[in-house]
Motif scaffolding. Structure first.
Motif, short mmCIF file in Angstrom:
data_model
loop_
_atom_site.label_atom_id
_atom_site.label_comp_id
_atom_site.label_asym_id
_atom_site.label_seq_id
_atom_site.Cartn_x
_atom_site.Cartn_y
_atom_site.Cartn_z
N TRP A 224 0.84 -1.20 0.00
CA TRP A 224 0.00 0.00 0.00
C TRP A 224 0.87 1.25 0.00
O TRP A 224 0.59 2.22 -0.71
CB TRP A 224 -0.90 0.04 1.22
CG TRP A 224 -1.85 -1.11 1.37
CD1 TRP A 224 -2.13 -2.08 0.44
CD2 TRP A 224 -2.65 -1.41 2.52
NE1 TRP A 224 -3.05 -2.96 0.96
CE2 TRP A 224 -3.40 -2.58 2.22
CE3 TRP A 224 -2.81 -0.81 3.77
CZ2 TRP A 224 -4.28 -3.16 3.14
CZ3 TRP A 224 -3.69 -1.38 4.68
CH2 TRP A 224 -4.41 -2.54 4.37
N PHE A 371 -4.03 4.71 2.99
CA PHE A 371 -3.02 4.03 2.17
C PHE A 371 -3.68 2.93 1.32
O PHE A 371 -3.35 2.76 0.14
CB PHE A 371 -1.93 3.43 3.05
CG PHE A 371 -0.78 4.35 3.33
CD1 PHE A 371 0.07 4.76 2.32
CD2 PHE A 371 -0.53 4.81 4.63
CE1 PHE A 371 1.14 5.62 2.57
CE2 PHE A 371 0.53 5.66 4.89
CZ PHE A 371 1.36 6.06 3.86
N LYS A 372 -4.58 2.17 1.94
CA LYS A 372 -5.26 1.10 1.20
C LYS A 372 -6.10 1.69 0.07
O LYS A 372 -6.11 1.15 -1.05
CB LYS A 372 -6.15 0.29 2.14
CG LYS A 372 -6.82 -0.90 1.48
CD LYS A 372 -7.64 -1.70 2.48
CE LYS A 372 -8.30 -2.91 1.80
NZ LYS A 372 -9.10 -3.70 2.77
N PHE A 375 -3.76 2.64 -2.72
CA PHE A 375 -3.34 1.43 -3.44
C PHE A 375 -4.41 1.03 -4.46
O PHE A 375 -4.12 0.73 -5.63
CB PHE A 375 -3.10 0.29 -2.45
CG PHE A 375 -2.81 -1.04 -3.09
CD1 PHE A 375 -1.53 -1.36 -3.51
CD2 PHE A 375 -3.83 -1.96 -3.29
CE1 PHE A 375 -1.26 -2.59 -4.10
CE2 PHE A 375 -3.58 -3.19 -3.88
CZ PHE A 375 -2.29 -3.50 -4.29
N ASN A 376 -5.66 1.03 -4.04
CA ASN A 376 -6.76 0.66 -4.94
C ASN A 376 -6.96 1.69 -6.04
O ASN A 376 -7.30 1.34 -7.18
CB ASN A 376 -8.05 0.48 -4.15
CG ASN A 376 -8.06 -0.78 -3.31
OD1 ASN A 376 -7.47 -1.79 -3.69
ND2 ASN A 376 -8.72 -0.74 -2.15
#
Length: 463
Positions: A224, A371-372, A375-376
């Motif tokens: 991430w 952060f996740k 990342f996506n």
């Protein structure tokens, strides 16, 4: 012609066997980088070779393999043959040269380089698929080679999957550990033995080069974080909005002060320095100056020594005739927005007050969610509001350290089953130092209690 230098006998065949990709990996103290430097000096002394010496982040020449090459040149008594400048090394007779680049900031510049014979990627554990896709076709010459050297980190890392797990053709790989290094001192052998007796798993990872599995217990996954590097540029988001400076105060001993400044969603500055307890005023002045110039707010660690930082900021505001806002961050303080759900889109998710042990846990988890999301957004083209994302500028100093520190703390739980962050004491048991840069980063992104306008002057006032 200069003879082959004295290198680790265990690697003699590795350097002589023809291959497009030379993959050298394993634990610390195994002589990998020293051998690469020694063989590079040998080649440069006997043939005209153009080396591209790269690593993930390189803000100054001292962070490259430049120093290793200088040491090996001196060790082999070849100082008169090489011209060593502040940022380059060339061989006077053969015309060989060494170029030094950081991948994150110069990948586009690197792909336009011509005539590279050897691309030596040091500390390659952070190499990405995108970087490899750029680098691989850059070396077009007959017999050109990649030297990829690293200490394994995670089995899910691109470099490990690409070159160790699924080794491509025309590749020679060699795992080497300290057990094959005949040049180690008795001192370092004792250090290694102590680590083995203290923590077998850590010993195997650090000194035997065994990669870690992707640990779901980490609050923020490294993948991430890597996706968030320059995410604001990737996603076309300009730097705007509030500027905040997170200030983690050094406790004692080897602990360092750290400062992280964010502008909107992006971290744009990371700084760390030594400062004893009796130098808090000096450190506070440093932070205040950064905030004053940038017109930023300060969020500071108010536990322990940091409890006195607020009075220093107040005095500095008076001295400098300014009103830099400053806010306490008490890691053990109460959870904020207690009656909100941890997932605003899921009314069945727990309330903040029921899930988080303290505001530190809340801050880490909420940053982790950003952060996740990033990342996506970067890897899957999913859409999010700007405030739900986060970014790390590749221009920041100490970026590798910040990434490591953010990806290290594990999920933990208190006696009531509420989530908390792995403590510094528990990190120390894993031989991991205090994550100063990460703590400063979290503070710069942490939620704040709502403060009535009439009370703002009590915490530092407005500009």
């Amino acid at each position: 012609m200069t003879s082959t230098p004295t290198l680790n006998p265990a690697l003699r065949g590795f350097w002589r066997k023809p291959a497009r990709n030379r993959i050298l990996y394993g634990g610390r103290s195994s002589s990998k980088s020293w051998d690469a430097a020694g063989f590079a000096v040998f080649l440069a002394s006997n043939y005209k070779v153009r080396f591209l010496c790269a690593r993930q982040f390189q803000n100054k020449i001292a962070e490259s393999v430049y120093t290793l090459l200088k040491i090996q040149i001196k060790r082999f008594g070849l100082e008169d043959e090489f011209k060593i400048l502040d940022n380059s090394i060339t061989h006077r007779r053969t015309g060989s040269e060494f170029l030094f680049y950081g991948l994150w900031r110069h990948i586009d510049e690197i792909k336009s380089l011509e005539g590279i014979d050897v691309c030596w990627i040091e500390e390659a554990q952070g190499l990405t698929q995108h970087q490899w896709d750029v680098l691989e076709p850059t070396l077009r010459g007959e017999g050109s080679q990649f030297w990829i050297i690293f200490n394994p980190r995670l089995v899910t890392d691109f470099v490990y999957r690409k070159f160790v797990t699924n080794t491509p053709t025309d590749t020679i790989k060699r795992k080497i550990n300290y057990t094959e290094n005949p040049f180690l001192s008795s001192t370092i052998l004792k250090v290694i033995a102590a680590k083995k007796s203290e923590d077998e798993d850590e010993y195997r990872h650090i000194y035997l080069g065994e990669p870690l599995q992707d640990d779901d217990q980490a609050i923020i996954k490294r993948s991430w974080i890597n996706a968030a590097i320059d995410a604001h540029k990737v996603l076309g988001i300009g730097l705007s909005g509030r500027k905040r400076v997170g200030f983690d105060v050094a406790d004692s001993g080897k602990d360092k002060n750290s400062l992280v400044m964010v502008h909107g969603i992006a971290a744009i500055r990371v700084d760390e320095w030594k400062g004893r307890e009796d130098e808090l005023l000096k450190s506070a002045s440093r932070v205040h100056a950064v905030a004053r110039i940038a017109r930023a707010e300060i969020d500071y660690d108010s536990i322990g020594i940091g409890a006195y930082a607020g009075s220093h900021f107040k005095a500095l505001n008076e001295e400098k005739n300014c009103s830099i806002p400053y806010f306490k961050f008490n890691a053990g303080g109460e959870v904020l927005n207690k009656d909100r759900h941890i997932d605003p889109d899921d009314i069945h998710s727990p309330l903040n007050v029921d899930f988080y042990s303290n505001v530190k846990a809340q801050a880490w988890w909420e940053v982790g969610i950003r952060f996740k999301n990033t990342f996506n957004a970067v890897t899957k083209d999913m859409k999010f509001d700007e405030a739900e994302l986060i970014s790390l500028s590749s221009d920041c100093a100490h970026l590798e350290t910040l990434i490591d520190e953010l990806a290290t703390p594990l999920r933990d739980f208190d006696t009531h089953g509420k989530a908390k962050v792995e403590s510094k004491k528990d990190l120390a048991k894993r031989d991991i130092p205090s994550p100063n840069n990460a703590d400063a980063f979290i503070m710069a992104n942490a939620p704040r209690a709502t403060v009535p306008r009439a009370q703002i002057t009590q915490i530092g006032g407005l500009y």
